[in-house]
Design an enzyme around this catalytic site. Structure first.
Site, PDB file in Angstrom:
ATOM      1  N   GLY A 198      39.983  32.659  91.531  1.00  0.00           N
ATOM      2  CA  GLY A 198      39.419  31.480  91.451  1.00  0.00           C
ATOM      3  C   GLY A 198      38.277  31.161  92.626  1.00  0.00           C
ATOM      4  O   GLY A 198      37.633  32.100  93.318  1.00  0.00           O
ATOM      5  N   GLY A 199      38.155  29.792  92.820  1.00  0.00           N
ATOM      6  CA  GLY A 199      37.133  29.602  93.782  1.00  0.00           C
ATOM      7  C   GLY A 199      37.673  29.898  95.276  1.00  0.00           C
ATOM      8  O   GLY A 199      36.800  30.139  96.136  1.00  0.00           O
ATOM      9  N   GLY A 433       4.742  49.792 101.226  1.00  0.00           N
ATOM     10  CA  GLY A 433       5.519  48.625 101.638  1.00  0.00           C
ATOM     11  C   GLY A 433       6.815  48.762 102.295  1.00  0.00           C
ATOM     12  O   GLY A 433       7.149  48.073 103.191  1.00  0.00           O
ATOM     13  N   ALA A 434       7.443  49.872 102.036  1.00  0.00           N
ATOM     14  CA  ALA A 434       8.731  50.339 102.681  1.00  0.00           C
ATOM     15  C   ALA A 434       8.506  50.389 104.147  1.00  0.00           C
ATOM     16  O   ALA A 434       9.502  50.358 104.841  1.00  0.00           O
ATOM     17  CB  ALA A 434       9.559  51.326 101.817  1.00  0.00           C
TER      18      ALA A 434
HETATM   19  C1  HXC Z   1      51.351  26.990  92.849  1.00  0.00           C
HETATM   20  C2  HXC Z   1      51.879  28.973  92.667  1.00  0.00           C
HETATM   21  C3  HXC Z   1      50.492  29.346  92.430  1.00  0.00           C
HETATM   22  C4  HXC Z   1      49.645  28.377  92.441  1.00  0.00           C
HETATM   23  C5  HXC Z   1      51.446  31.229  92.172  1.00  0.00           C
HETATM   24  N1  HXC Z   1      52.416  30.184  92.615  1.00  0.00           N
HETATM   25  N2  HXC Z   1      50.330  30.798  92.286  1.00  0.00           N
HETATM   26  N3  HXC Z   1      52.140  27.868  92.774  1.00  0.00           N
HETATM   27  N4  HXC Z   1      49.998  27.060  92.576  1.00  0.00           N
HETATM   28  N5  HXC Z   1      48.236  28.551  92.325  1.00  0.00           N
HETATM   29  C6  HXC Z   1      53.890  30.438  92.581  1.00  0.00           C
HETATM   30  C7  HXC Z   1      54.429  30.964  91.357  1.00  0.00           C
HETATM   31  O1  HXC Z   1      54.768  29.694  90.580  1.00  0.00           O
HETATM   32  C8  HXC Z   1      55.953  31.339  91.918  1.00  0.00           C
HETATM   33  O2  HXC Z   1      56.754  30.455  92.185  1.00  0.00           O
HETATM   34  C9  HXC Z   1      55.371  32.204  93.143  1.00  0.00           C
HETATM   35  O3  HXC Z   1      54.163  31.513  93.406  1.00  0.00           O
HETATM   36  C10 HXC Z   1      55.214  33.504  93.178  1.00  0.00           C
HETATM   37  O4  HXC Z   1      54.159  33.807  91.881  1.00  0.00           O
HETATM   38  P1  HXC Z   1      54.559  35.036  90.641  1.00  0.00           P
HETATM   39  O5  HXC Z   1      53.634  34.549  89.553  1.00  0.00           O
HETATM   40  O6  HXC Z   1      55.873  35.327  90.491  1.00  0.00           O
HETATM   41  O7  HXC Z   1      53.804  36.196  91.309  1.00  0.00           O
HETATM   42  P2  HXC Z   1      53.158  37.483  90.585  1.00  0.00           P
HETATM   43  O8  HXC Z   1      53.750  37.960  89.530  1.00  0.00           O
HETATM   44  O9  HXC Z   1      53.134  38.390  91.760  1.00  0.00           O
HETATM   45  O10 HXC Z   1      51.646  36.749  90.314  1.00  0.00           O
HETATM   46  C11 HXC Z   1      50.836  36.404  91.286  1.00  0.00           C
HETATM   47  C12 HXC Z   1      49.562  35.555  90.647  1.00  0.00           C
HETATM   48  C13 HXC Z   1      50.152  34.769  89.859  1.00  0.00           C
HETATM   49  C14 HXC Z   1      48.584  36.601  89.732  1.00  0.00           C
HETATM   50  C15 HXC Z   1      48.781  35.058  91.753  1.00  0.00           C
HETATM   51  O11 HXC Z   1      50.990  34.045  90.496  1.00  0.00           O
HETATM   52  C16 HXC Z   1      49.071  33.818  89.172  1.00  0.00           C
HETATM   53  O12 HXC Z   1      48.371  34.047  88.462  1.00  0.00           O
HETATM   54  N6  HXC Z   1      48.890  32.523  89.826  1.00  0.00           N
HETATM   55  C17 HXC Z   1      48.099  31.414  89.440  1.00  0.00           C
HETATM   56  C18 HXC Z   1      46.478  31.708  89.864  1.00  0.00           C
HETATM   57  C19 HXC Z   1      45.613  30.702  89.573  1.00  0.00           C
HETATM   58  O13 HXC Z   1      45.332  30.581  88.501  1.00  0.00           O
HETATM   59  N7  HXC Z   1      45.410  30.012  90.717  1.00  0.00           N
HETATM   60  C20 HXC Z   1      44.780  28.883  90.654  1.00  0.00           C
HETATM   61  C21 HXC Z   1      43.314  29.235  90.794  1.00  0.00           C
HETATM   62  S1  HXC Z   1      42.050  28.145  90.781  1.00  0.00           S
HETATM   63  P3  HXC Z   1      58.338  30.531  91.915  1.00  0.00           P
HETATM   64  O14 HXC Z   1      58.803  29.516  92.174  1.00  0.00           O
HETATM   65  O15 HXC Z   1      58.620  31.279  90.773  1.00  0.00           O
HETATM   66  O16 HXC Z   1      58.758  31.567  93.045  1.00  0.00           O
HETATM   67  C22 HXC Z   1      41.549  27.988  92.363  1.00  0.00           C
HETATM   68  C23 HXC Z   1      40.669  27.168  92.503  1.00  0.00           C
HETATM   69  C24 HXC Z   1      40.091  26.999  94.107  1.00  0.00           C
HETATM   70  O17 HXC Z   1      42.171  28.489  93.310  1.00  0.00           O
HETATM   71  C25 HXC Z   1      38.842  26.309  93.848  1.00  0.00           C
HETATM   72  C26 HXC Z   1      38.511  26.368  95.276  1.00  0.00           C
HETATM   73  C27 HXC Z   1      37.083  25.507  95.275  1.00  0.00           C
END
Ligand code: HXC
Length: 545
Positions: A198-199, A433-434
C-alpha cells in the site's frame, strides 16, 4: 514486625529458630519497583507472543531485535521508547496493546559511527503502523537530523494499522514528511525484510537507498488479489513486487541480498562510503595502493575496435584503490554503471556508460538512474568521476513516447546543478547530445580528460557520411558504394572523430597517456579537494527521479 532491609546491601535478616544463637543469615530482597521494572522490560524485549515469534522463524526471518544486532557494533544500541503503547482502544485492540507498539527505535554505532535505527516487529500486530509506532519513528528521525547521523529503517509490516483508521494514515504522513525534509541532510536507508504494501511503500521510495532480500521482501501498492480484481492479471507476490523485480524492472531497489545477514553486511559496506550528513566529507581511508600505479588495461582499450562491447566495470575496478568498487543498482539500466570507489583514499562516485549493454547508449532508465545518483552525491559532498563511452541516445518510438526528452533532461540538470568536484574521462566514443550530457566541460565539468583513441563528434562516422554525402553515395555505382562509404567515413574520422579538435577548442583539458589514468585522476581530485566545503552549499534534496 516488618522486615528491616539494609539499604546498602538490600538484604534482610532471616528469623532464627528460637533459642539458637548463631549469626543471623541475610537474604537478598528485590524491591517491588525493581521487580516490576525487570518484568516489564523482559516482556517488552521479548517482542510478540511466542507463537508469532515461532511463525517468524518458520518464514526464515530474523526477529526485529536480532536484525539490529546484526547491524550495530556489539553492545552499542541504545533503545528509546521501549515502553510506549498505542492509545487506540477500538476493535478489540485494547487487549492486544503491546509495549513498543511494534517497532524498536534507537541509536547504535556502525563501524564506530552513530546511526539511528528503527526495526519493525512483525510478531507484534503484524508490524502494522499505528500512530504511536509512527510517532516513535518520526521522533527518531528528528533526533537523527539534529545529531547529524544516518537513519536506517528495517521494514517488515502489514502497513497501516487497520484498527486505528486515519490516525495510522496520518502516521505515514509524518514519516513521509520527514523523509523529504531530511532528504539531502542525512543519508536515509531502507531495508525491506517482509511485506511493504500500500502507501507504506512511499517511505522507502523517498529514501536514498533500498535493500531487499530475495524470496523475503515484497513491495507493491496493490497486491496480487487487487490486481486480479482490477485488471484480470494473475501474478504472484514475488513476480509482482519481489527483490528481483524491483532491482531489475522498476528500479525501486538498489541492492539485493540472498539472506538477511548478507543484507546487513551490504548495508554496512554502503555506510562505509557515506558521510554522516551533508555537513561532513565522506570518510577517507588510507591505502597502500600507489597513486602512480599504471593501468595497462587503459592502453588495451585504445586498441579495441570502437564497435566492440566491453564491461566498463573492469575499467572502474582497475582505476580504483585496491580494486574495490561498490556498484549501486547493479541489475537496473545496465547501460550505465554507477557506484562508489576510493581514489587516493578519497570517496568518489562513478558514473560510467557501459558498452556491454545497449552499446552504452543513454535511455530513459539510464538517465533516471544516473541523475538521481548524481543528486545524491552532490547532496553529500561526494566528488563525481564520469567515464564516457556513449554512442548517443537509444532510438525508438517507445523511448520518444516514454519521454526520453523529459527523462534525459534530468541527467543534464543533475550534472549542471552539481557543485562537487566533477572530473570526466572520455574513454572511447562521445557522440552528439550524449557527449554534452555526460559531464562535458561546458555543462560544468571541472577537469575533462580524454584518451588518445577517443572519438568526440556530433555523430559516428558512418551516420555522418550518410547525411553529408547522400547524393554522392546515391550517384555511385552499386558495387562501389560501400568502398566510397568506407573512404568518406575514414576522412570524417581523421578530421572529427578524435579528441584533438575538441582539445584545440578547450572542451577537453588534456589528452592523457592511458596507463597514467589513475594517477592523473587522483591528482585532479586532490587539486579540487577544497572546491566546496561540506554544508556550505544550499541543501538539495534527493528527490526520487
Ligand atoms: C492490523 C494487521 C495488519 C494491519 C497484518 N496484521 N496486517 N493488523 N493492521 N495492516 C495482523 C494480522 O491480523 C495478524 O494478526 C498478524 O498481523 C499477522 O498477519 P498474518 O496475516 O497472519 O500474516 P501473513 O500471513 O504473513 O500475511 C502478512 C500480510 C497480511 C500479507 C501482510 O497480514 C496482509 O495482507 N495484511 C494486510 C495488508 C494491508 O492491506 N495493509 C493495509 C495496506 S494500506 P493476529 O492477531 O492474527 O496475529 C496501507 C495504507 C498506507 O498501508 C497509506 C499510507 C499513505
Amino acid at each position: 514486625m516488618a522486615d528491616i532491609i539494609d539499604p546498602i546491601t538490600g538484604t534482610k535478616e532471616e528469623p532464627q529458630p528460637s533459642g539458637k544463637k548463631s549469626h543471623p543469615k541475610k537474604v537478598r530482597v528485590v524491591p517491588e519497583s525493581l521487580r516490576k521494572f525487570r518484568e516489564v522490560h523482559a516482556a517488552a524485549e521479548a517482542g510478540g507472543p511466542p507463537d508469532k515469534v515461532e511463525a517468524q522463524r518458520k518464514k526464515g526471518k530474523l526477529t526485529a531485535r536480532e536484525r539490529i544486532a546484526y547491524l550495530v557494533d556489539e553492545g552499542s544500541f541504545m533503545e528509546l521508547g521501549l515502553l510506549m503503547e498505542s492509545r487506540c482502544t477500538d476493535f478489540g485492540i485494547k487487549d492486544k496493546h503491546i509495549k513498543g507498539d511494534g517497532v524498536i527505535t534507537g541509536f547504535g554505532r556502525i563501524g564506530g559511527r552513530p546511526a539511528a535505527i528503527f526495526s519493525e516487529d512483525f510478531t507484534q500486530l503484524g508490524g502494522s503502523l499505528g500512530r504511536t509506532h509512527a510517532d516513535k519513528i518520526a521522533k527518531l528521525m528528528d533526533m537523527a537530523a539534529d545529531a547529524r547521523c544516518p537513519v536506517i529503517g528495517i521494514l517488515d509490516s502489514g502497513g497501516a494499522r487497520i484498527q486505528e483508521g486515519v490516525d495510522s494514515l496520518d502516521g505515514y504522513g509524518e514519516i513521509f514528511y520527514r523523509n523529504t525534509k531530511y532528504s539531502g541532510v542525512v543519508p536515509q536507508i531502507s531495508v525491506i525484510v517482509g511485506p511493504c504494501a500500500g502507501g507504506a511503500v512511499y517511505s522507502p521510495a523517498l529514501t536514498d537507498f533500498v535493500f531487499m532480500v530475495r524470496g523475503m521482501s515484497n513491495m507493491f501498492v496493490t497486491g496480487p488479489e487487487v490486481v486480479k480484481a482490477a485488471t484480470g492479471e494473475e501474478v504472484d507476490f514475488e513476480t509482482l513486487g519481489g527483490a528481483t523485480t524491483h532491482a531489475s524492472k522498476s528500479g525501486v531497489c538498489h541492492f539485493v541480498a540472498n539472506s538477511e545477514p548478507d543484507c546487513y553486511r551490504q548495508v554496512k559496506e554502503l555506510l562505509s562510503f557515506l558521510p554522516q550528513s551533508r555537513f561532513e566529507a565522506a570518510p577517507a581511508l588510507e591505502t597502500k595502493d600507489p597513486a602512480a600505479r599504471k593501468v595497462a588495461l587503459m592502453e588495451k582499450l585504445c586498441e579495441v575496435d570502437p564497435r566492440k562491447p566491453y564491461r566498463v566495470n573492469h575499467i572502474v575496478w582497475w582505476l580504483s584503490d585496491d580494486h574495490k568498487f561498490l556498484e549501486v543498482h547493479h541489475d537496473y539500466a545496465k547501460n550505465i554503471v554507477i557506484g562508489f570507489i576510493r581514489l587516493g583514499g578519497q570517496v568518489v562516485g562513478v558514473i560510467a556508460n557501459n558498452p556491454a549493454h545497449m552499446a552504452g547508449a543513454l535511455d530513459i532508465n539510464a538517465s533516471d538512474k544516473a541523475a538521481r545518483f548524481i543528486r545524491f552525491l552532490n547532496s553529500f559532498n561526494i566528488p563525481i568521476l564520469t567515464l564516457v563511452d556513449v554512442p548517443g541516445y537509444w532510438p525508438g518510438v517507445a523511448q520518444e513516447h516514454g519521454g526520453i526528452i523529459r527523462h534525459g533532461a534530468k541527467l543534464l540538470y543533475a550534472y549542471a546543478e552539481a557543485t562537487v568536484p566533477k572530473i570526466t574521462l572520455v574513454l572511447r566514443k562521445a557522440y552528439g547530445g550524449a557527449y554534452i550530457a555526460m559531464s562535458s566541460k561546458l555543462m560544468g565539468g571541472d577537469i575533462n580528460f580524454s584518451l588518445p583513441s577517443a572519438e568526440i563528434a556530433v555523430m559516428g562516422p558512418r551516420g555522418a557520411v550518410e547525411i553529408l554525402y547522400s547524393r554522392q553515395i546515391k550517384e555511385a555505382k552499386e558495387e562501389e558504394r560501400e568502398a566510397l562509404r568506407v573512404k568518406l567515413a575514414k576522412e570524417y574520422s581523421d578530421k572529427f572523430a578524435s579528441p584533438y579538435q575538441t582539445a584545440s577548442m578547450g572542451s577537453v583539458d588534456e589528452v592523457i597517456e592511458p596507463t597514467e589514468a589513475r594517477s592523473r585522476l587522483i591528482a585532479a581530485f586532490r587539486l579540487l579537494a577544497d572546491k566546496r566545503r561540506p554544508g556550505e552549499q544550499p541543501r538539495t534534496g534527493n528527490i526520487p527521479l
